[in-house]
Scaffold this active site. Structure first.
Site, PDB file in Angstrom:
ATOM      1  N   HIS A 179      -9.619  34.352  19.309  1.00  0.00           N
ATOM      2  CA  HIS A 179     -10.340  34.870  17.801  1.00  0.00           C
ATOM      3  C   HIS A 179     -10.629  35.981  18.186  1.00  0.00           C
ATOM      4  O   HIS A 179     -10.438  36.671  19.353  1.00  0.00           O
ATOM      5  CB  HIS A 179     -11.652  33.885  17.790  1.00  0.00           C
ATOM      6  CG  HIS A 179     -12.673  34.291  18.798  1.00  0.00           C
ATOM      7  ND1 HIS A 179     -12.534  33.846  20.247  1.00  0.00           N
ATOM      8  CD2 HIS A 179     -13.554  35.227  18.922  1.00  0.00           C
ATOM      9  CE1 HIS A 179     -13.389  34.303  21.083  1.00  0.00           C
ATOM     10  NE2 HIS A 179     -14.152  35.116  20.158  1.00  0.00           N
ATOM     11  N   HIS A 207     -10.671  43.824  19.582  1.00  0.00           N
ATOM     12  CA  HIS A 207      -9.550  43.404  20.685  1.00  0.00           C
ATOM     13  C   HIS A 207      -9.642  41.798  20.736  1.00  0.00           C
ATOM     14  O   HIS A 207     -10.399  41.263  20.420  1.00  0.00           O
ATOM     15  CB  HIS A 207      -9.816  43.931  22.003  1.00  0.00           C
ATOM     16  CG  HIS A 207     -11.157  43.556  22.606  1.00  0.00           C
ATOM     17  ND1 HIS A 207     -12.217  43.876  22.273  1.00  0.00           N
ATOM     18  CD2 HIS A 207     -11.280  42.526  23.597  1.00  0.00           C
ATOM     19  CE1 HIS A 207     -13.269  43.412  22.900  1.00  0.00           C
ATOM     20  NE2 HIS A 207     -12.748  42.674  23.703  1.00  0.00           N
TER      21      HIS A 207
END
Length: 178
Positions: A40, A121
């Site tokens: 995620h 990220h």
């Protein structure tokens, strides 16, 4: 409840990230690698809360259109017990607008936000120590470039179930609609 708000990634992204994490694990002496179902993009880590209500109210206040995400080259955050390896994301004004709107809404609900700068990220592995023969350049060259459209944000719960870190959706907020 340990909660965070994230972009839940599409299945092809999870497949590609899982392959990258497995190749990284194969070239490592140690590390904890993200499981496929846990990939995620974290927008806001909320920590321990008594319940999800304030976070849901904050999400309901986020009024931004959907946006696109595209992967960028990988990177690393060095640490004392090993390195955190991640896949980057191309600059995305829509993502930053969503994050800013979310931070304002969370603040309005009295929810604490980590003051560290937002560096989007996708974490592949934590506390990674590579083998000396690992070819990082070949590994990086094998990473596919991925693009997707984001049309919702997800309130997630982080918990250990039978010793495994598991993330589960509690609430989804569609973007671009009141």
């Amino acid at each position: 409840m340990r909660l965070f708000i994230a972009v839940d990634l599409p299945e092809p992204w999870k497949d590609a990230l899982d392959q990258a994490a497995r190749r990284l694990a194969a070239g490592s002496r140690q590390g904890t690698f993200t499981r496929r179902e846990n990939f995620h993009l974290t927008l806001a880590f909320l920590g321990e809360l008594p319940g999800p209500e304030a976070a849901v109210r904050a999400l309901e206040q986020v009024r931004v259109p959907g946006f696109s995400l595209t992967t960028a080259p990988p990177g690393r955050f060095p640490g004392g017990r090993g390195t955190l390896w991640w896949v980057g994301l191309e600059p995305a004004p829509g993502l930053l607008a969503a994050r800013e709107a979310l931070v304002r809404a969370l603040d309005g609900q009295g929810l604490w936000m980590d003051p560290k700068p937002f560096l989007p990220h996708l974490t592949l592995g934590r506390q990674v120590r590579l083998r000396e023969d690992f070819d990082a350049a070949a590994w990086e060259a094998a990473l596919p470039r991925l693009t997707c459209r984001v049309d919702r944000l997800t309130l997630m719960r982080s918990q250990r179930i039978q010793g495994r870190l598991t993330y589960g959706p509690l609430y989804r907020r569609r973007l671009g609609k009141p």
